[in-house]
Design an enzyme around this catalytic site. Structure first.
Site, PDB file in Angstrom:
ATOM      1  N   TYR A   1      14.128   2.138  -4.724  1.00 58.63           N
ATOM      2  CA  TYR A   1      14.434   3.287  -5.570  1.00 58.63           C
ATOM      3  C   TYR A   1      13.214   3.807  -6.325  1.00 58.63           C
ATOM      4  O   TYR A   1      13.352   4.624  -7.233  1.00 58.63           O
ATOM      5  CB  TYR A   1      15.532   2.935  -6.575  1.00 58.63           C
ATOM      6  CG  TYR A   1      15.303   1.644  -7.335  1.00 58.63           C
ATOM      7  CD1 TYR A   1      14.292   1.536  -8.281  1.00 58.63           C
ATOM      8  CD2 TYR A   1      16.111   0.531  -7.105  1.00 58.63           C
ATOM      9  CE1 TYR A   1      14.075   0.360  -8.975  1.00 58.63           C
ATOM     10  CE2 TYR A   1      15.909  -0.650  -7.798  1.00 58.63           C
ATOM     11  CZ  TYR A   1      14.896  -0.731  -8.738  1.00 58.63           C
ATOM     12  OH  TYR A   1      14.686  -1.899  -9.422  1.00 58.63           O
TER      13      TYR A   1
ATOM     14  N   GLY B   1       3.103   2.582 -10.987  1.00 57.64           N
ATOM     15  CA  GLY B   1       2.587   1.454 -10.227  1.00 57.64           C
ATOM     16  C   GLY B   1       2.831   0.114 -10.912  1.00 57.64           C
ATOM     17  O   GLY B   1       3.708  -0.057 -11.721  1.00 57.64           O
TER      18      GLY B   1
ATOM     19  N   CYS C   1      12.070  16.957 -26.001  1.00 52.33           N
ATOM     20  CA  CYS C   1      11.219  15.862 -25.539  1.00 52.33           C
ATOM     21  C   CYS C   1       9.770  16.340 -25.518  1.00 52.33           C
ATOM     22  O   CYS C   1       9.420  17.323 -26.150  1.00 52.33           O
ATOM     23  CB  CYS C   1      11.673  15.343 -24.178  1.00 52.33           C
ATOM     24  SG  CYS C   1      11.654  16.578 -22.858  1.00 52.33           S
TER      25      CYS C   1
ATOM     26  N   CYS D   1       5.153  14.412 -18.360  1.00 50.06           N
ATOM     27  CA  CYS D   1       6.093  13.290 -18.443  1.00 50.06           C
ATOM     28  C   CYS D   1       5.900  12.400 -17.228  1.00 50.06           C
ATOM     29  O   CYS D   1       5.436  12.861 -16.174  1.00 50.06           O
ATOM     30  CB  CYS D   1       7.524  13.827 -18.491  1.00 50.06           C
ATOM     31  SG  CYS D   1       8.822  12.600 -18.295  1.00 50.06           S
ATOM     32  N   ASP D   2       6.269  11.152 -17.365  1.00 49.60           N
ATOM     33  CA  ASP D   2       6.171  10.200 -16.263  1.00 49.60           C
ATOM     34  C   ASP D   2       6.994  10.643 -15.059  1.00 49.60           C
ATOM     35  O   ASP D   2       6.673  10.310 -13.922  1.00 49.60           O
ATOM     36  CB  ASP D   2       6.657   8.834 -16.770  1.00 49.60           C
ATOM     37  CG  ASP D   2       6.561   7.760 -15.719  1.00 49.60           C
ATOM     38  OD1 ASP D   2       5.460   7.564 -15.180  1.00 49.60           O
ATOM     39  OD2 ASP D   2       7.582   7.097 -15.447  1.00 49.60           O
TER      40      ASP D   2
ATOM     41  N   CYS E   1      24.087  12.801 -26.577  1.00 50.53           N
ATOM     42  CA  CYS E   1      23.574  12.895 -25.206  1.00 50.53           C
ATOM     43  C   CYS E   1      22.428  13.895 -25.070  1.00 50.53           C
ATOM     44  O   CYS E   1      21.414  13.612 -24.446  1.00 50.53           O
ATOM     45  CB  CYS E   1      24.734  13.291 -24.295  1.00 50.53           C
ATOM     46  SG  CYS E   1      24.284  13.631 -22.597  1.00 50.53           S
TER      47      CYS E   1
END
Length: 421
Positions: free
Chosen positions: A21, A67, A259, A274-275, A325
């Site tokens: 995933y 990674g 964010c 963002c990642d 949320c």
């Protein structure tokens, strides 16, 4: 300047595992022709100096990610700590947090983490037959034994890692068993991270958790946690929810209204929004040529962060659980709302089920906290309230219908996993 975090990819998009995933290994395509992905000393020093200079202090938190960050080697992190000390202003300190798959952790790594006070996050998806469904190495070999060895070695050196467990198709199907596994191994801080992986047909991959299973997993584990483990086990998903119920702004970006204060930096110094948005469209600049603080405050990044709020579909804006949320992570907003409006979160059903199910308990814990009492008092209150139900469970024999109402025999349903009060 407001605090922000950088997820630094010291080894770039390289990993020794081939998790079914993983969303990050494909980022190698951003560097065509590259054969080595490793942050150089020049990039490292520029990053350390720029990050400290842009931080409000007096503590600067460095997050090492990948990674697999240990692929960069222990000398790299010794050098990073040396540079941090060299460039810190008087009276300031650095904190280091490293997220690892654990397969390279040995005594030398663990000793270093202990000496330098690194916080370590360890990726572990539960018992072996669940973990090894997707978390395998490049040769297809299971990794559970190596990760459990890392947990043992870290603890022997006084480092008790936080555990990151993904909620994928395998883990989500076995909530009690996965949670009990962590309890049996004395895990005291745990977070569950949903896997939502897009498929070529624009659906989701078979490894992804369904929205309903996501909600059912969290509700099932919460029901056990709130009756047995409050104050003993920290589950980030639950404690962040309680934090918001207590009147605070969310700490984690997926629950926040906006964010953009957690950026990603690749091994070459490139900075991204963002990642989960490491792509050319979200490249902000580079620490090699730009001021890091200016990149985080740039119009492009501010617009990226505000879009989390501004792009909510009407269904979200009118939803009773929206303050908790806030639409979840933007990367997962790819399904249509009931009125056909786009941008609904794929996990909407699960989020709503979880927030609605936990609301009475969260409200009571928030009341206890405001009164200066321990929130764990709720466990005693529930024990008294549910005493009659407990008698019914205790009276059930192995071959009786299960008291949960499933229609199965007790021995084939809840008996193997039930925790008596």
């Amino acid at each position: 300047m407001d605090p922000f975090l950088v997820m630094a990819k010291a080894p770039g998009p390289l990993c020794n595992l081939d998790c079914g995933y993983c969303y990050y290994l494909s980022k190698r395509d951003l560097f065509p022709g590259a054969t080595a992905f490793a942050m150089t000393d020049e990039v490292l020093e520029r990053y350390v100096r720029s990050y400290i200079a842009a931080s409000p202090g007096p503590t600067v938190e460095f997050v090492w990610h990948g990674g697999e960050p240990t692929l960069r080697g222990l000398p790299f992190y010794r050098r990073a700590v040396e540079l941090q000390r060299r460039h810190l202003p008087d009276g300031w300190t650095c904190a280091n947090d490293l997220q690892t798959n654990g397969t390279f952790i040995d005594d030398e790594w663990a000793r270093f983490f202990a000496e330098e006070h690194f916080a370590v996050g360890l990726s572990l998806d539960g018992p072996a037959d669940v973990h090894d469904v997707y978390r395998r190495d490049k040769g297809g070999h299971a990794t559970h034994r190596r990760v459990m060895n890392a947990l043992r070695v870290l603890r022997e050196h006084g480092v008790d890692p936080d555990i990151l467990c993904t909620l994928n198709a395998a883990t989500a199907a076995r909530p009690r068993e996965v949670y009990r596994f962590f309890l049996d191994n004395d895990v005291r801080w745990l977070q569950f991270l949903p896997v939502v992986q897009r498929a070529p047909d624009r659906g989701v991959s078979e490894a992804s958790v369904s929205s309903r299973a996501f909600g059912e997993f969290l509700c099932t584990v919460f029901d056990e946690w709130v009756r047995h483990d409050v104050g003993h086990v920290g589950v980030q998903n639950f404690l962040e929810c309680l934090f918001v119920w207590s009147g605070h702004s969310a700490n984690i970006c997926i629950m926040s209204e906006v964010c953009g204060n957690v950026v990603a930096m690749e091994h070459d110094g490139s900075v991204y929004s963002c990642d989960h948005f490491v792509d050319p469209a979200h490249r902000l600049g580079s620490v090699m040529t730009d001021d890091l603080g200016a990149l985080v405050r740039s119009p492009a990044q501010l617009a990226f962060g505000a879009a989390k709020r501004d792009a909510l579909p009407r269904q979200c804006r009118e939803c009773a659980v929206r303050p908790l949320c806030n639409g979840g992570c933007p990367k997962d907003r790819f399904v249509a709302a009931a009125d056909g409006d786009g941008g609904l979160n794929y996990l909407c059903e699960g989020y709503r089920a979880f927030y609605e199910h936990t609301a009475p308990y969260m409200k009571r814990m928030a009341e206890l906290a405001r009164a200066g009492r321990k929130v764990a008092v709720l466990m005693d209150e529930l024990r008294e309230r549910e005493a009659g139900e407990e008698v019914r469970w205790q009276a059930a024999s192995r071959n009786d219908p299960c008291p949960c109402g499933s229609g199965k025999k007790y021995k084939r349903c809840c008996l193997p996993t039930r925790r008596p009060r």
